[in-house]
Design a protein around this motif. Sequence first.
Motif, PDB file in Angstrom:
ATOM      1  N   LEU A 136       0.824  -1.194   0.000  1.00  0.00           N
ATOM      2  CA  LEU A 136       0.000   0.000   0.000  1.00  0.00           C
ATOM      3  C   LEU A 136       0.866   1.255   0.000  1.00  0.00           C
ATOM      4  CD1 LEU A 136      -2.625  -1.066   2.686  1.00  0.00           C
ATOM      5  CD2 LEU A 136      -2.850  -1.192   0.205  1.00  0.00           C
ATOM      6  N   ALA A 137       0.418   2.279  -0.716  1.00  0.00           N
ATOM      7  CA  ALA A 137       1.138   3.554  -0.714  1.00  0.00           C
ATOM      8  C   ALA A 137       1.027   4.228   0.653  1.00  0.00           C
ATOM      9  CB  ALA A 137       0.582   4.465  -1.796  1.00  0.00           C
ATOM     10  N   LYS A 138      -0.098   4.008   1.298  1.00  0.00           N
ATOM     11  CA  LYS A 138      -0.336   4.601   2.605  1.00  0.00           C
ATOM     12  C   LYS A 138      -0.930   3.525   3.502  1.00  0.00           C
ATOM     13  CE  LYS A 138      -2.617   8.557   4.674  1.00  0.00           C
ATOM     14  NZ  LYS A 138      -3.522   9.667   4.445  1.00  0.00           N
TER      15      LYS A 138
END
Length: 186
Positions: free
Chosen positions: A180-182
């Motif tokens: 996940l990017a965040k």
Amino acid sequence: MIFLIANDPFFCSMTFRASYVSPCIPVVLSISEGIVLWTLIEYSLHRWVFHMEPSGKSKLMIYFHFAIHGLHHKVPFDSRRLVFPPFPAAIITFTIYKLTSLFFCDSTHLLVIAGGLLGYVVYDMIHFYLHHGAPDENSYFYHLKRYHNQHHFAHHNSGFGISSVFWDKIFGTALHLRKLAKSIKW
């Protein structure tokens, strides 16, 4: 390993008071075997019993399936649907007791069962935490929560491990979570 040692007539006649044998090692190994056995039982029940495909003709089997696990998938955040019911747990425990008493001499099987029960209690706590806890993004439980949520909401036919993904990897049912990017804030 204990299975091989425990069925050896020499081992069965030994007492833990012998000066050359530490009583801790067989106890720890037997309890550890019970914990590992529980993880296999957890995976097997979840995959082949809880996710069985009941026949469309048998209303009893459809009800049974829904009662033991379908309802949990329907309402995964209902805290009353997370712990395995005591009566079926007692049946499974009794069955394991009988099976282990066939393979282990003396009271070794009681230690294996104790390890299995310990594994079961830890599994129940982990399962509850995965549904209602907020693990830190760098923790083992963060990964397990993402993994278990994918099982519930996207991939019902894979990701059967709850307290561990070990057996999913062994049996080829592991989920592959994308990076996940965040991170998710639970």
